[in-house]
Write a protein that holds these residues in place. Sequence first.
Motif, mmCIF file in Angstrom:
data_model
loop_
_atom_site.group_PDB
_atom_site.id
_atom_site.type_symbol
_atom_site.label_atom_id
_atom_site.label_comp_id
_atom_site.label_asym_id
_atom_site.label_seq_id
_atom_site.Cartn_x
_atom_site.Cartn_y
_atom_site.Cartn_z
ATOM 1 N N ARG A 1 14.545 4.058 -1.049
ATOM 2 C CA ARG A 1 14.905 3.653 0.305
ATOM 3 C C ARG A 1 13.942 4.248 1.336
ATOM 4 O O ARG A 1 13.655 3.622 2.363
ATOM 5 C CB ARG A 1 16.340 4.058 0.624
ATOM 6 N N LEU A 2 13.426 5.450 1.059
ATOM 7 C CA LEU A 2 12.423 6.032 1.957
ATOM 8 C C LEU A 2 11.122 5.245 1.868
ATOM 9 O O LEU A 2 10.472 4.984 2.878
ATOM 10 C CB LEU A 2 12.197 7.495 1.610
ATOM 11 N N ARG A 3 10.739 4.849 0.659
ATOM 12 C CA ARG A 3 9.511 4.066 0.493
ATOM 13 C C ARG A 3 9.631 2.711 1.199
ATOM 14 O O ARG A 3 8.676 2.244 1.816
ATOM 15 C CB ARG A 3 9.218 3.858 -0.991
ATOM 16 N N ASN A 4 10.792 2.102 1.074
ATOM 17 C CA ASN A 4 10.988 0.799 1.708
ATOM 18 C C ASN A 4 10.876 0.896 3.230
ATOM 19 O O ASN A 4 10.214 0.068 3.871
ATOM 20 C CB ASN A 4 12.354 0.232 1.323
ATOM 21 N N LEU A 5 11.515 1.917 3.828
ATOM 22 C CA LEU A 5 11.450 2.061 5.275
ATOM 23 C C LEU A 5 10.056 2.475 5.730
ATOM 24 O O LEU A 5 9.573 2.024 6.764
ATOM 25 C CB LEU A 5 12.486 3.073 5.750
ATOM 26 N N SER B 1 0.822 -1.211 0.000
ATOM 27 C CA SER B 1 0.000 0.000 0.000
ATOM 28 C C SER B 1 0.857 1.262 0.000
ATOM 29 O O SER B 1 0.490 2.267 -0.626
ATOM 30 C CB SER B 1 -0.933 -0.007 1.216
ATOM 31 N N VAL B 2 2.015 1.229 0.667
ATOM 32 C CA VAL B 2 2.904 2.396 0.686
ATOM 33 C C VAL B 2 3.494 2.637 -0.694
ATOM 34 O O VAL B 2 3.514 3.774 -1.189
ATOM 35 C CB VAL B 2 4.020 2.212 1.730
ATOM 36 N N HIS B 3 3.969 1.604 -1.341
ATOM 37 C CA HIS B 3 4.587 1.766 -2.663
ATOM 38 C C HIS B 3 3.558 2.250 -3.688
ATOM 39 O O HIS B 3 3.866 3.114 -4.522
ATOM 40 C CB HIS B 3 5.232 0.458 -3.119
ATOM 41 N N ILE B 4 2.346 1.723 -3.613
ATOM 42 C CA ILE B 4 1.300 2.192 -4.537
ATOM 43 C C ILE B 4 0.877 3.610 -4.178
ATOM 44 O O ILE B 4 0.690 4.461 -5.059
ATOM 45 C CB ILE B 4 0.086 1.240 -4.506
ATOM 46 N N GLY B 5 0.740 3.884 -2.891
ATOM 47 C CA GLY B 5 0.299 5.204 -2.459
ATOM 48 C C GLY B 5 1.265 6.316 -2.813
ATOM 49 O O GLY B 5 0.855 7.469 -2.985
ATOM 50 N N LEU B 6 2.547 5.998 -2.919
ATOM 51 C CA LEU B 6 3.556 7.019 -3.217
ATOM 52 C C LEU B 6 3.914 7.077 -4.701
ATOM 53 O O LEU B 6 4.885 7.751 -5.083
ATOM 54 C CB LEU B 6 4.818 6.769 -2.393
ATOM 55 N N LEU B 7 3.153 6.371 -5.537
ATOM 56 C CA LEU B 7 3.384 6.476 -6.971
ATOM 57 C C LEU B 7 3.188 7.918 -7.432
ATOM 58 O O LEU B 7 2.263 8.600 -7.002
ATOM 59 C CB LEU B 7 2.427 5.555 -7.731
ATOM 60 N N GLY B 8 4.058 8.373 -8.303
ATOM 61 C CA GLY B 8 3.947 9.736 -8.818
ATOM 62 C C GLY B 8 4.672 10.761 -7.978
ATOM 63 O O GLY B 8 4.706 11.938 -8.337
#
Length: 429
Positions: free
Chosen positions: A361-365, A348-355
């Motif tokens: 590395r910030l998305r992963n953490l 959900s974080v990776h999809i939510g931060l698309l664009g």
Amino acid sequence: MTTAIWFILLGSLLLVVGFTAAYIKTVPATTAIVYLLIGFVLGPMGFHLFHFNPLEESALMELLTEIAVLISLYCAGVKMPAPVTFKRWRNPLQLAVISMTLTVGLVTLFGYYWLALPLGAAVLLGAVVAPTDPVLATEVQVRHADDNDQLRFALTSEAGMNDGSAFPFVMLGLGLLGLHDLGDSGWRWLVMDVIWASGAGIGIGILAGCGVGWLVQKMRTTFSGTEFLETFLGLGLIAFAYGISLWVDAWGFLAVFSAAVALRHTELRLSGLKQDYSDATSGETYPGDKPQPIAHIHESSLVFNEHLERLAEILLVLMIGGSMFWDSWSWRAVGFAAFLFFIARPLSVHIGLLGTRAPMRLRNLAGWFGVRGVGSLYYLMYAVQHGLPENIAMELIHLILVVVALSILVHGISVKPAIARFWRSRRSG
């Protein structure tokens, strides 16, 4: 346990934490882990000196968690950077809205198809575990108002916002269980629980925070030498914004967080000060770890409220440890926690931060450190107090206690090494 034993236990625990605080900072552990392990040892998993039953004590648990979340939201809000701009807040906004909604959806599917829960209970489960926690996530929160760490800012502001934005999904789950009026085709839920309650909560918070900030500055300039009880003003702002929100059926968590952000923004703007970021990077500290003292209400009231937050953390985590038995650790509950930590939250974080321009590395953490805790317990107790059937309540309590306990352990152990590695990679990159 008797009252005397409780006082001895809490006093001893406070003394131990007070004397060992510097040491705990140097090891891959958090104080919440210490409280939880003590709860395990003294509770049904250990010597069985006490047992806290969340179902029987749901009213008390709801009140304690409600107070803890409110204080934590205020502490988080007054540390948010000013001025508020969309560019700066875009990432946490997407985390608090898009990522949280996706988490609710993924957990609902898992709960309905894998855990065989009724649809309403599955939605409620998703709503309860979706928001990240502002109370137990101390290590990934901004350290002070001038902290320029983008990861900590994103996680702190996300926790501040989604502890209020999760409420519509809680009401949707209750509605699907027949415990809340959703209206024809869900129109009442959409208009009242989503649009009105969210918008009114934010608006009330902004007006309250700006009003208190303006009044303090006006009195200081009009009456020289005026002194205030800053702690009372901070607590008063929390209670006032929350009370008005409850009165008009708005989401009070959003109001308190918005009020705290607005208070800081207003005080800085009226005093002519600007955000001042430190860039210290030496030693064992991270960038922005040395706060710049500012003589304002939002700064002066912060220390006392943070102490209240820590006291609430001790009590509530002890209760969590004292609520669990050895058979609480079922594969069903542990499997659900694994799905939440390793699939639902990161995805959900990776999809939510698309664009966005957020680095990988910030998305992963951010995907890993979706700490679950006191906020989830509050929503669960809220549902229980609003008539959740006992069989469903017992099942959800079982699942949530394991999720929160595992979150305290796995996130608490991994947070310091992961954050340190994150900053080493930034400096070397």
